[in-house]
Design a protein around this motif. Sequence first.
Motif, PDB file in Angstrom:
ATOM      1  N   VAL A  18      -1.354  10.844  13.019  1.00 35.09           N
ATOM      2  CA  VAL A  18      -1.625  11.418  11.671  1.00 35.09           C
ATOM      3  C   VAL A  18      -2.107  10.204  10.559  1.00 35.09           C
ATOM      4  N   ALA A  19      -1.704   8.919  11.071  1.00 37.75           N
ATOM      5  CA  ALA A  19      -2.005   7.823  10.148  1.00 37.75           C
ATOM      6  C   ALA A  19      -3.421   7.409  10.436  1.00 37.75           C
ATOM      7  N   LEU A  20      -3.720   7.301  11.921  1.00 30.57           N
ATOM      8  CA  LEU A  20      -5.408   7.419  12.382  1.00 30.57           C
ATOM      9  C   LEU A  20      -6.154   8.417  11.781  1.00 30.57           C
ATOM     10  N   LEU A  21      -6.118   9.540  11.996  1.00 28.80           N
ATOM     11  CA  LEU A  21      -6.754  10.554  11.420  1.00 28.80           C
ATOM     12  C   LEU A  21      -6.991  10.673   9.890  1.00 28.80           C
ATOM     13  N   ALA A  22      -6.069  10.353   9.372  1.00 30.37           N
ATOM     14  CA  ALA A  22      -6.024  10.749   7.949  1.00 30.37           C
ATOM     15  C   ALA A  22      -6.961   9.400   7.290  1.00 30.37           C
ATOM     16  N   ASN A  23      -6.621   8.139   7.960  1.00 34.64           N
ATOM     17  CA  ASN A  23      -7.314   7.061   7.163  1.00 34.64           C
ATOM     18  C   ASN A  23      -8.704   6.877   7.728  1.00 34.64           C
ATOM     19  N   CYS A  51      -6.129  -1.651   5.841  1.00 34.49           N
ATOM     20  CA  CYS A  51      -4.734  -2.287   5.968  1.00 34.49           C
ATOM     21  C   CYS A  51      -4.054  -1.220   6.885  1.00 34.49           C
ATOM     22  N   ASN A  52      -4.027  -0.161   6.380  1.00 33.35           N
ATOM     23  CA  ASN A  52      -3.366   1.021   6.931  1.00 33.35           C
ATOM     24  C   ASN A  52      -3.708   1.241   8.540  1.00 33.35           C
ATOM     25  N   LEU A  53      -5.146   1.347   8.547  1.00 26.33           N
ATOM     26  CA  LEU A  53      -5.698   1.224   9.970  1.00 26.33           C
ATOM     27  C   LEU A  53      -5.464   0.196  10.878  1.00 26.33           C
ATOM     28  N   LEU A 282       9.800   4.449   8.484  1.00 25.99           N
ATOM     29  CA  LEU A 282       9.759   4.779   6.912  1.00 25.99           C
ATOM     30  C   LEU A 282       8.581   3.937   6.272  1.00 25.99           C
ATOM     31  N   ALA A 283       8.832   2.510   6.611  1.00 18.82           N
ATOM     32  CA  ALA A 283       7.791   1.617   5.923  1.00 18.82           C
ATOM     33  C   ALA A 283       6.217   2.037   6.842  1.00 18.82           C
ATOM     34  N   TYR A 284       6.196   2.554   8.098  1.00 18.78           N
ATOM     35  CA  TYR A 284       5.114   2.783   8.685  1.00 18.78           C
ATOM     36  C   TYR A 284       4.506   4.101   8.039  1.00 18.78           C
ATOM     37  N   SER A 285       5.418   5.055   7.656  1.00 13.03           N
ATOM     38  CA  SER A 285       5.112   6.395   6.910  1.00 13.03           C
ATOM     39  C   SER A 285       4.257   5.992   5.812  1.00 13.03           C
ATOM     40  N   LYS A 286       4.121   4.948   5.041  1.00 17.33           N
ATOM     41  CA  LYS A 286       3.420   4.946   4.096  1.00 17.33           C
ATOM     42  C   LYS A 286       1.728   4.835   4.316  1.00 17.33           C
ATOM     43  N   ALA A 287       1.268   4.436   5.514  1.00 18.98           N
ATOM     44  CA  ALA A 287       0.108   4.429   6.222  1.00 18.98           C
ATOM     45  C   ALA A 287      -0.288   5.871   6.317  1.00 18.98           C
ATOM     46  N   VAL A 288       0.737   6.969   6.464  1.00 17.79           N
ATOM     47  CA  VAL A 288       0.471   8.408   6.663  1.00 17.79           C
ATOM     48  C   VAL A 288       0.338   8.719   5.330  1.00 17.79           C
ATOM     49  N   SER A 289       1.291   8.415   4.275  1.00 18.14           N
ATOM     50  CA  SER A 289       1.162   9.365   2.942  1.00 18.14           C
ATOM     51  C   SER A 289      -0.025   8.775   2.069  1.00 18.14           C
ATOM     52  N   ASP A 290      -0.400   7.199   2.051  1.00 17.52           N
ATOM     53  CA  ASP A 290      -1.499   6.848   1.277  1.00 17.52           C
ATOM     54  C   ASP A 290      -2.824   7.572   1.310  1.00 17.52           C
ATOM     55  N   PHE A 292      -3.372  10.605   1.559  1.00 17.89           N
ATOM     56  CA  PHE A 292      -3.095  12.042   0.681  1.00 17.89           C
ATOM     57  C   PHE A 292      -2.755  11.892  -0.566  1.00 17.89           C
ATOM     58  N   VAL A 293      -2.028  10.819  -1.014  1.00 16.80           N
ATOM     59  CA  VAL A 293      -1.634  10.380  -2.263  1.00 16.80           C
ATOM     60  C   VAL A 293      -2.726  10.048  -3.026  1.00 16.80           C
ATOM     61  N   TYR A 294      -3.577   8.964  -2.618  1.00 19.55           N
ATOM     62  CA  TYR A 294      -4.524   8.321  -3.141  1.00 19.55           C
ATOM     63  C   TYR A 294      -6.015   8.936  -3.260  1.00 19.55           C
ATOM     64  N   SER A 295      -6.232   9.567  -2.092  1.00 20.23           N
ATOM     65  CA  SER A 295      -7.632  10.011  -1.838  1.00 20.23           C
ATOM     66  C   SER A 295      -7.576  11.427  -1.353  1.00 20.23           C
ATOM     67  N   LEU A 296      -7.240  11.931  -0.227  1.00 19.38           N
ATOM     68  CA  LEU A 296      -7.746  13.218   0.317  1.00 19.38           C
ATOM     69  C   LEU A 296      -7.277  14.314  -0.416  1.00 19.38           C
ATOM     70  N   LEU A 297      -6.253  14.355  -1.215  1.00 13.83           N
ATOM     71  CA  LEU A 297      -5.861  15.491  -1.994  1.00 13.83           C
ATOM     72  C   LEU A 297      -6.560  15.297  -3.539  1.00 13.83           C
ATOM     73  N   ARG A 298      -7.441  14.312  -3.854  1.00 12.18           N
ATOM     74  CA  ARG A 298      -8.224  14.576  -5.045  1.00 12.18           C
ATOM     75  C   ARG A 298      -9.295  15.237  -4.936  1.00 12.18           C
TER      76      ARG A 298
END
Length: 337
Positions: A18-23, A51-53, A282-290, A292-298
Amino acid sequence: MSIWEVILAFVVVVLMLVALLANVLVLMCFLYSADIRKQVPGLFILNLTFCNLLMTVLNMPLTLAGIIYKSQPGGDQVCHIVGFLETFLTTNSMLSMAALSIDRWIAVVFPLSYHSKMRYRDAALILSYTWLHSVSFPIVAASLSWVGFHHLYASCTLYNKRPEDRTQFVIFTGVFHTLSFLLSLIVLCFTYLKVLKVARFHCKRIDVITMQTLVLLVDIHPSVRERCLEEQKRRRQRATKKISTFIGTFILCFAPYVITRLVELSSVAHINSHWGIISKCLAYSKAVSDPFVYSLLRHQYKKTWKDIINKILKRSSINSSALTSESHNRNILQLNE
């Protein structure tokens, strides 16, 4: 492998995908849209995305291997490099989120002077500080041999194997988390709470105007009045939800891991190995949420990635129709022969 280890390994695989596809999608939007590239916050989002990638491609696979094999994946040199990058990328992503919050604070609180206070040059200076700040701690840790494979987290990370260096390592870890996690959290809370205060003030002004209008329009239909009041309520909640998401995801993803590291060093309580890996996930999950939170849902990013998908689908449909017509023509020629 126990059932817990199988579940944790599956969670890491899902986070990686998910992190790879989203970023990658965020990166494609940045490259596709000239409007996004013109915006100053785009630099911070681009830095956060890289950083996430890198975290997804380099650190998560080794953590997965550590969970499966219960030992250090690769040689010491590989583990040192990955541990160095883990410390650097985590700090860099935290400070990038703090930089984004500063940008929003200036844009909302000082809207008339935003373009003079936050230019590309200013954003580049902030990013330069972010990189210098982030790279300083892993350089110190690597020079003192405080990077290695930690079985509690099944990861290559900050780790001290020498008992005689325990006091210095505890001080270093405390300073590191104070100047990375705690500093970023303070900046996030200060800036976003100021933004929320301004947003609520504007909402109150709009609410006063709305109520005055509804009083003047005595013959307005009740359904229209109800819709206006509902929109008024949604407007008040919108800013609160967004800011709660920004701060809440940061605390939810990073706080358990940071607290676990500090408790581990204090030797107050024994930490279960499964919880250590869960806090790392949980720390890795920030790479998944970022993304959506900062970009894709805008709105702007949403419109861009929809345009990209439509363009890809149109190309594939054109290619398939061309292939179909070509095969049809061949069949006609064969029948004529």
